[in-house]
Design a protein around this motif. Structure first.
Motif, PDB file in Angstrom:
ATOM      1  N   UNK A   7       0.848  -1.200   0.000  1.00  0.00           N
ATOM      2  CA  UNK A   7       0.000   0.000   0.000  1.00  0.00           C
ATOM      3  C   UNK A   7       0.873   1.236   0.000  1.00  0.00           C
ATOM      4  N   UNK A   8       0.744   2.040  -1.040  1.00  0.00           N
ATOM      5  CA  UNK A   8       1.498   3.292  -1.165  1.00  0.00           C
ATOM      6  C   UNK A   8       0.590   4.288  -1.872  1.00  0.00           C
ATOM      7  N   UNK A   9      -0.349   4.907  -1.148  1.00  0.00           N
ATOM      8  CA  UNK A   9      -1.421   5.672  -1.784  1.00  0.00           C
ATOM      9  C   UNK A   9      -0.978   6.937  -2.499  1.00  0.00           C
ATOM     10  N   UNK A  10       0.159   7.497  -2.123  1.00  0.00           N
ATOM     11  CA  UNK A  10       0.596   8.746  -2.753  1.00  0.00           C
ATOM     12  C   UNK A  10       1.641   8.523  -3.840  1.00  0.00           C
ATOM     13  N   UNK A  11       1.987   7.266  -4.096  1.00  0.00           N
ATOM     14  CA  UNK A  11       3.030   6.971  -5.076  1.00  0.00           C
ATOM     15  C   UNK A  11       2.485   7.016  -6.500  1.00  0.00           C
ATOM     16  N   UNK A  12       3.331   7.427  -7.406  1.00  0.00           N
ATOM     17  CA  UNK A  12       2.977   7.357  -8.825  1.00  0.00           C
ATOM     18  C   UNK A  12       3.447   6.050  -9.442  1.00  0.00           C
ATOM     19  N   UNK A  13       4.289   5.326  -8.719  1.00  0.00           N
ATOM     20  CA  UNK A  13       4.754   4.030  -9.170  1.00  0.00           C
ATOM     21  C   UNK A  13       5.556   3.337  -8.094  1.00  0.00           C
ATOM     22  N   UNK A  14       5.485   1.998  -8.064  1.00  0.00           N
ATOM     23  CA  UNK A  14       6.250   1.194  -7.099  1.00  0.00           C
ATOM     24  C   UNK A  14       6.901   0.053  -7.868  1.00  0.00           C
ATOM     25  N   UNK A  15       8.184  -0.165  -7.623  1.00  0.00           N
ATOM     26  CA  UNK A  15       8.922  -1.253  -8.264  1.00  0.00           C
ATOM     27  C   UNK A  15       9.227  -2.358  -7.264  1.00  0.00           C
ATOM     28  N   UNK A  58      12.476  -2.321   2.689  1.00  0.00           N
ATOM     29  CA  UNK A  58      11.843  -3.614   2.994  1.00  0.00           C
ATOM     30  C   UNK A  58      10.324  -3.536   2.905  1.00  0.00           C
ATOM     31  N   UNK A  59       9.711  -4.679   2.756  1.00  0.00           N
ATOM     32  CA  UNK A  59       8.265  -4.840   2.673  1.00  0.00           C
ATOM     33  C   UNK A  59       7.649  -4.586   4.056  1.00  0.00           C
ATOM     34  N   UNK A  60       6.680  -3.659   4.179  1.00  0.00           N
ATOM     35  CA  UNK A  60       6.067  -3.432   5.491  1.00  0.00           C
ATOM     36  C   UNK A  60       5.413  -4.670   6.089  1.00  0.00           C
ATOM     37  N   UNK A 192      12.601   2.511  10.732  1.00  0.00           N
ATOM     38  CA  UNK A 192      11.171   2.615  10.457  1.00  0.00           C
ATOM     39  C   UNK A 192      10.974   3.238   9.073  1.00  0.00           C
ATOM     40  N   UNK A 193      10.573   2.411   8.111  1.00  0.00           N
ATOM     41  CA  UNK A 193      10.397   2.887   6.741  1.00  0.00           C
ATOM     42  C   UNK A 193       8.928   3.053   6.357  1.00  0.00           C
ATOM     43  N   UNK A 194       8.017   2.905   7.303  1.00  0.00           N
ATOM     44  CA  UNK A 194       6.604   3.039   6.961  1.00  0.00           C
ATOM     45  C   UNK A 194       6.260   4.398   6.355  1.00  0.00           C
ATOM     46  N   UNK A 195       6.835   5.520   6.827  1.00  0.00           N
ATOM     47  CA  UNK A 195       6.497   6.805   6.203  1.00  0.00           C
ATOM     48  C   UNK A 195       6.839   6.882   4.720  1.00  0.00           C
ATOM     49  N   UNK A 196       7.752   6.025   4.257  1.00  0.00           N
ATOM     50  CA  UNK A 196       8.074   5.988   2.831  1.00  0.00           C
ATOM     51  C   UNK A 196       6.848   5.584   2.013  1.00  0.00           C
ATOM     52  N   UNK A 198       3.312   5.528   3.130  1.00  0.00           N
ATOM     53  CA  UNK A 198       2.018   6.179   3.270  1.00  0.00           C
ATOM     54  C   UNK A 198       1.845   6.857   4.616  1.00  0.00           C
ATOM     55  N   UNK A 199       0.652   7.373   4.893  1.00  0.00           N
ATOM     56  CA  UNK A 199       0.387   8.157   6.116  1.00  0.00           C
ATOM     57  C   UNK A 199       0.164   7.276   7.341  1.00  0.00           C
ATOM     58  N   UNK A 200       1.191   6.526   7.704  1.00  0.00           N
ATOM     59  CA  UNK A 200       1.090   5.660   8.879  1.00  0.00           C
ATOM     60  C   UNK A 200       1.148   6.457  10.180  1.00  0.00           C
ATOM     61  N   UNK A 201       1.647   7.690  10.117  1.00  0.00           N
ATOM     62  CA  UNK A 201       1.804   8.513  11.323  1.00  0.00           C
ATOM     63  C   UNK A 201       1.182   9.882  11.089  1.00  0.00           C
ATOM     64  N   UNK A 202       0.876  10.553  12.194  1.00  0.00           N
ATOM     65  CA  UNK A 202       0.273  11.876  12.116  1.00  0.00           C
ATOM     66  C   UNK A 202       0.888  12.793  13.160  1.00  0.00           C
ATOM     67  N   UNK A 203       0.998  14.072  12.803  1.00  0.00           N
ATOM     68  CA  UNK A 203       1.475  15.078  13.747  1.00  0.00           C
ATOM     69  C   UNK A 203       0.329  15.745  14.507  1.00  0.00           C
ATOM     70  N   UNK A 204      -0.878  15.235  14.328  1.00  0.00           N
ATOM     71  CA  UNK A 204      -2.025  15.836  15.007  1.00  0.00           C
ATOM     72  C   UNK A 204      -1.976  15.590  16.515  1.00  0.00           C
ATOM     73  N   UNK A 205      -1.248  14.567  16.941  1.00  0.00           N
ATOM     74  CA  UNK A 205      -1.147  14.247  18.363  1.00  0.00           C
ATOM     75  C   UNK A 205       0.323  14.115  18.738  1.00  0.00           C
ATOM     76  N   UNK A 206       0.618  14.380  19.998  1.00  0.00           N
ATOM     77  CA  UNK A 206       1.970  14.196  20.506  1.00  0.00           C
ATOM     78  C   UNK A 206       1.980  12.985  21.430  1.00  0.00           C
TER      79      UNK A 206
END
Length: 584
Positions: A7-15, A58-60, A192-196, A198-206
């Motif tokens: 899952x990479x919702x903002x990507x234009x392509x994934x290899x 790596x694969x999430x 931690x490569x999840x941010x690569x 998609x939106x796995x994290x948010x700055x809305x909370x601390x």
């Protein structure tokens, strides 16, 4: 044919990247998903993903990270493992005794296979559930596991996915259920490569660890699915029987149906499909019984939770410590309240927090087996400056008294590895961060934290030192010699009593009573016809037992029943404990 999906919702392509080729994935059926079916790759082959032409990552959802979180993922076929636990139909938590252990320090080798060699000890002890600290892959070799970054993969230095399966299979062969600690509230600071993707994290909370996991913002449906499916994978693919959820109070989630409710429902449905009891144990600082109230009754629906207030009441009374969160504990009255009403802070004032805290437990509606009771755990030992156990603070007699209260309490008892013999080895905080700047930041942070609690920061062990890891490993020669052997026998006897007499594991709180004489130093827990008597004083104690006859069924030291005109009494040696059965 192996299917690759990411899952990479903002990507234009994934290899899909391998040692010899780079292949573009096609857009998948769901929004943001990228797929490929590749016949040339199978079990044991390495691969990466590259998002928008970026570096391979790596694969999430990888189940196998042979070179750690920074290395390639390896295709893992779960069907290849030859399970032998077909006769295992699970073991529910009520009536059980939990044993918490850390694979890396349970044995000198620190592997799943080495831990298998000690399972007969646990079976002989009488525990029913083995709870593993997190094994999700993290950078380096050594660590507590709470810095995991690959939430589907078993840590390779422990033995990887096959090693974990061998361990679970061996536990089931000995009638031991397995609980796994999982961390959903944060990922480690390194690898931690999840941010690569998609939106796995948010700055809305601390949170104490930085950006919060995205459980309620845009894209959170897939983030919740990722966490939920990783949890189900441990239960389904690795045959784990239950999960302990780390610090659920740090999950920032304002959706009408919370992630925890979704997870509880999914686990219940999986248990039905597998025809075995599966369960979730929360670590929560909220003191809110709704955490373990069934969903149909308006609760979150988790099956149990840790009870720190019981620990604090025991620890403060036995040690005299009053710093930090022990400030509101330390009396027999406080211990009596936690034994009969679960929490000290159930809506009243918490001086440590500077506010009111908690919600009362309804003892008539909430079975006590939903709360784990313990005198020691990895946090309460490892987050002390020196990682010193109760055995470094108390004589054997008081350790015996502690065990008697834990193992005859109405709660689900839990022991921390080595507690059963009063292990002299500490259990300290250790890390293996490969980033020098991060390692130094951890050193400074731990010293500052302990200095704020009044401990000498200069004495804090270096968490990055191999000596700190070595010092934390159990010494398996200790159970064979005094006084450790006597403590081990005492724990075995108490667990056997609990298993043999249902009154000692009865979770009905209205039937639990406590009497005590604070000045005299004794306390007695009433469990049906049984009385667990502890004398914490340095002088012998005389405890009233009513007017009928009684017998001592277990004693740490001298314990004698006498009958006279004033009734039946128990004469109990200083700093000792006994379990007495009253006549019907």
């Amino acid at each position: 044919m192996t299917r690759f999906a990411v899952w990479a919702p903002d990507a234009s392509g994934v290899d899909l990247v391998t040692a010899t080729a780079r292949r573009a994935l096609r857009s998948g059926d769901g929004p943001g998903w990228w797929l490929a079916d590749v016949p040339a790759l199978a079990h044991g082959d390495d691969y990466w993903y590259a998002v928008d032409g970026g570096p391979p990552r790596p694969d999430p959802r990888s189940a196998w990270q042979p070179d750690g979180p920074d290395g390639p993922s390896r295709v893992y076929d779960h069907t290849r493992f030859a399970w032998t636990d077909q006769a295992w139909h699970g073991r529910s938590l009520p009536g059980g005794v939990v044993y918490e252990l850390h694979i890396g320090t349970f044995t000198d080798a620190g592997t799943f296979d080495a831990a298998i060699g000690r399972l007969d000890h646990l079976a002989a002890l009488g525990v029913t559930h083995v709870e593993l600290l997190p094994v999700a892959a993290f950078p380096g070799t050594h660590g507590w596991g709470y810095d995991g970054v690959c939430l589907w993969a078993a840590h390779e230095p422990y033995g990887g996915p096959d090693g974990l399966k061998r361990f679970v299979d061996a536990c089931h062969a000995r009638d031991l259920a397995v609980v796994l600690d999982v961390v959903h509230n944060h990922l480690g600071p390194s690898g931690n490569y999840l941010p690569t993707y998609g939106p796995y994290f948010t700055d809305r909370y601390h949170t104490p660890w930085g950006s919060a996991v995205n459980l309620d913002g845009p894209g959170s449906d897939e983030v919740r699915t990722y966490l939920r499916e990783s949890a189900l994978a441990w239960l389904r693919d690795f045959h784990i029987d239950g999960l302990r959820l780390d610090a659920v109070h740090e999950l920032e989630d304002r959706r009408a149906i919370t992630f925890l409710e979704e997870l509880s429902d999914a686990v219940d449905r999986l248990g039905t499909a597998l025809n075995k009891p599966l369960f979730l144990i929360a670590e929560s600082d909220l003191n809110d019984p709704r955490t373990v109230t069934p969903r149909e009754n308006g609760g979150i629906g988790l099956h149990a939770q840790w009870s720190d207030d019981f620990h604090h009441a025991l620890h403060a009374l036995l040690t005299g410590e009053r710093q930090g969160y022990y400030a509101d504990f330390g009396s027999m009255a406080t211990l009596a309240k936690t034994l009969t009403r679960v929490w000290q802070h159930d809506g009243g004032w918490s001086s440590f927090r500077g506010r009111h805290h908690g919600r009362p437990v309804d003892p008539s509606r909430m079975p006590a087996h939903r709360f784990l009771g313990y005198a020691q755990d990895h946090d309460q030992i490892g987050n002390r400056a020196l990682g010193d156990r109760l055995s470094a603070l108390l004589p054997p007699g008081l350790l015996a008294a502690t065990a008697a209260l834990v193992l005859t309490s109405p709660f689900t008892p839990m022991l921390f590895m080595g507690e059963e013999w009063g292990a002299s080895t500490p259990w300290q905080y250790f890390t293996d961060h490969t980033d020098p700047a991060l390692a130094e930041a951890v050193r400074r942070g731990r010293r500052a934290e302990f200095a704020a609690h009044g401990w000498d920061a200069a004495q804090v062990p270096d968490p990055q030192s191999a000596d700190t890891v070595r010092a934390s490993r159990l010494d398996w020669s200790e159970p064979l010699r005094a006084p450790h052997s006597a403590l081990l026998a005492w724990h075995r006897d108490l667990i056997a009593l609990r298993r043999t007499h249902p009154e000692l594991s009865d979770p009905h709180l209205p039937d639990v009573h406590v009497t005590y004489d604070e000045p005299a130093g004794w306390l007695m827990l009433h469990r049906g016809p049984f009385r667990t008597a502890v004398n914490l004083a340095e002088e012998p104690a005389t405890l009233p037992m009513g007017t009928g006859s009684a017998e001592v069924v277990a004693a740490w030291d001298q314990a004698e029943i006498t009958q006279g005109l004033a009734g039946t009494t128990l004469q109990l040696a200083p700093r000792s404990a006994a379990v007495v059965r009253l006549a019907d």
